[in-house]
Design an enzyme around this catalytic site. Structure first.
Site: not given
Length: 423
Positions: A277, A349, A352, A391
Site C-alpha cells: 500500500r 488485489e 479491479s 503488488r
RNA sequence: GGACAGGUGGCCGAGUGGUUGAAGGCACCGGUCUCGAAAACCGGCAUACCGGUGAACCCGGUAUCGAGAGUUCGAAUCUCUCCCUGUCCGCCA
C-alpha cells in the site's frame, strides 16, 4: 450519477439498490431528493408563468416605443415581475444545487448477478495456477532490499513513507513491466495507446466519480483547483467527456501507463511494510466505451485481457466477484484479480475490473448516436487495471523466489528485462 | 508572466438592445427527376427542462449564442469577473 427520473419514477428500485449495498444512510437522502424534486417542479411552474408574462409585456413595450408612445405603466409591472422572478430563481438555484449534490453522492446500483451484502459474500469465480507454499519464502521487502532492487529508506527520506525508490535492475524491472503490458494490450488486445496528464481538473475528477465524495483521498495542488490522478481511468474516461460518438466507433478501447497517487487517508497503519500500500505507484490501465447492450460481455473481455498479463508473468491468481457492498461507488459489477504472494501469505488485489454502466457517462456526458437514428444515448464505460505494478512486483519476487535466494524471471518478461534471473 | 485578437447550432459563418432559436452555406434525412447514381430542384433538420392523460405523436411554456454576475421593461448584442483558443514578446525542461 443517477437520472433524477430514477428518484421520481423508480424510487423503489433505487432504494432497493442502496439496501443491497448496505448504503442505508442513502435511503433518507433519497426521500429528501423526492421532496426537493416536487418543490422544484412546482416552483418552476410558478417562475415560468411569470417569465412568460414578462416576455409578453416586454413585447408590448417594444411596440409602443416604436410607435413613439410612453409605456411607463407596463415597465412598472414588468419590473415588479422581475423582482419576483429573481427571488424564485434564487431559491430554485439553491434547491437544484442541493439536488445535484445528492445525486452526485448516491452510489451506482449493482447488476443482478452481483450478490447482496458485504465482503463476506464475495465469491471466487475461477482461479489459475497453483499458489506456492510459503514457509520458506522471504517477504518481498527483504528480497527486494537484499538484491538491491528497492531502496525503501531513501524513498522515505526523499518523499515520505509509501514512496518507493527502485534502482538498478529493479528500476529496469518497472520499465520492463510497462513495456510488456503495453505491448500485449496494444498488440494482442487492440487497445489504442494513450499518454495522459497525471494532473487533472475538478470536472474530470467529478466525471469519473472520485469527486465530490472522496476528495480527502486525493492529492490536490495547493494553488490551483487541480488534482493528481489516483488512476489513469480519470483522464482516459474523460477523453470523450461532453462528446457524441458514432455507434460504429464503439467499442472504443484505450490503454495508458501512468503514475497514480493516493493519500490512503482511511488506511493509516494498514499494510505499512513493503509494496502493498503505497502513495505513488505505476499502473497500466484499460478503459472501454461500449453500448449498453454489450457492456456485460465487454467486462468479461476486459477482465480476460488483464488476466492474460498474470498468465504471462506465470503468477497464480483468482478472479473474485465483489458483492454489492464491496463494489466501488461508481461500479455496477466488479471483478478483482488477486495474485498470491507466498512471502506475506496474502492474495493481493492487482487489478479491479468494473462495468460502470451509464453512471460515469451521465456525469461526464459521454454519448453515442445510434446507427438506426434517434437521440444520442449514454455509453457504458468500463475499466480495469492491466495491471498495478507494486503488488505484481511483490508477487513476482515472492512467487518466483528460488532456493538460492535469487528470483526467476518469467520468459515473457526476461525478453524486456534482458535478464533471466534477479540475483 | 506581458500585449493584442477571438469564443454563435454536428461543422463553417452572419448578426443595428426589441417576433433572432438565431440569416446563409456545408453535412445529414425525406421527396421529385433517373434504369441506377451524381447533379439540380422541393421539403425537413438544436438541446434541456416544466406542463398538457399513462406511453407514442403532437401542442403550449421556459431556458440555452464559452461560464458566471450586472445594467435594462427587454441582452447573442452593453458592463464586469473568470475560463479557453490563436498570434506576438519574455522566461524555461
Amino acid at each position: 450519477m443517477h437520472d433524477l427520473r430514477m428518484v421520481r419514477e423508480h424510487i423503489d428500485a433505487l432504494r432497493a439498490g442502496m439496501r443491497r449495498r448496505g448504503a442505508n444512510d442513502a435511503l433518507s437522502t433519497i426521500d429528501r431528493a423526492a421532496e426537493l424534486d416536487k418543490w422544484r417542479r412546482e416552483t418552476i411552474q410558478a417562475v415560468e408563468e411569470r417569465k412568460a408574462a414578462r416576455n409578453a409585456i416586454s413585447q408590448q413595450v417594444g411596440q409602443r416605443k416604436r410607435g413613439g408612445e410612453a409605456a411607463d405603466d407596463l415597465q412598472q409591472q414588468s419590473r415588479a415581475l422581475g423582482e419576483e422572478i429573481a427571488r424564485l430563481d434564487q431559491e430554485l438555484a439553491k434547491v437544484e444545487s442541493q439536488l445535484s449534490s445528492i445525486l452526485l453522492e448516491l452510489p451506482n446500483i449493482t447488476l443482478d448477478q452481483v450478490p447482496a451484502g458485504g465482503e463476506e459474500n464475495n465469491s471466487v469465480v475461477r482461479s489459475w495456477g497453483t499458489p506456492r507454499e510459503g514457509a520458506r519464502v522471504q517477504p518481498h521487502w527483504e528480497i527486494g532490499t537484499r538484491l538491491g532492487l528497492i531502496d525503501f529508506e531513501r524513498g522515505a527520506k526523499i518523499s515520505g513513507s509509501g514512496f518507493i525508490v527502485f534502482r538498478g535492475l529493479g528500476a529496469r524491472l518497472v520499465r520492463s513491466l510497462m513495456n510488456l503490458m503495453l505491448d500485449v494490450h496494444t498488440g494482442d488486445h487492440s487497445y489504442e495507446e494513450i499518454w495522459v496528464p497525471v494532473v487533472v481538473n475538478r470536472t474530470s475528477m467529478t466525471g469519473t466519480a472520485q469527486l465530490p465524495k472522496f476528495e480527502e483521498d486525493m492529492y490536490a495542488l495547493k494553488d490551483e483547483d487541480l488534482f493528481l490522478i489516483p488512476t489513469a481511468e480519470v483522464p482516459l474516461t474523460n477523453l470523450y467527456r461532453d462528446e457524441i460518438l458514432a455507434e460504429g466507433d464503439l467499442p472504443k478501447s484505450f490503454t495508458a501507463y501512468s503514475a497514480c497517487f493516493r493519500r490512503e487517508a482511511g488506511a493509516a497503519g494498514k499494510d505499512t511494510r513493503g509494496l502493498l500500500r503505497v502513495h505513488e505507484f505505476d499502473k497500466i490501465e484499460l478503459v472501454r466505451y461500449t453500448t449498453p447492450e454489450t457492456s456485460g460481455e465487454q467486462l468479461e473481455l476486459l477482465t480476460g485481457h488483464a488476466e492474460k498479463i498474470l498468465q504471462l508473468l506465470e503468477l497464480p491468481y483468482r478472479v473474485v466477484r465483489l458483492a454489492s457492498g464491496d463494489t466501488g461507488f461508481a461500479s455496477a459489477h466488479t471483478y478483482d484479480l488477486e495474485s498470491y504472494a507466498p512471502g506475506v501469505g496474502k492474495w493481493l488485489e492487482v487489478s479491479s475490473c468494473s462495468n460502470f454502466t451509464d453512471f460515469q457517462a451521465r456525469r461526464a456526458n459521454i454519448r453515442y448516436k445510434p446507427t438506426e437514428g434517434g437521440k444520442p444515448r449514454f455509453v457504458h464505460t468500463l475499466n480495469g487495471s492491466g495491471l498495478a505494478f507494486p503488488r505484481i512486483i511483490a508477487s513476482l519476487l515472492e512467487h518466483h523466489q528460488q532456493e538460492d535466494g535469487s528470483v526467476r524471471v518469467p520468459a515473457a518478461l526476461s525478453k524486456y528485462l534482458g535478464a533471466e534471473r534477479l540475483s
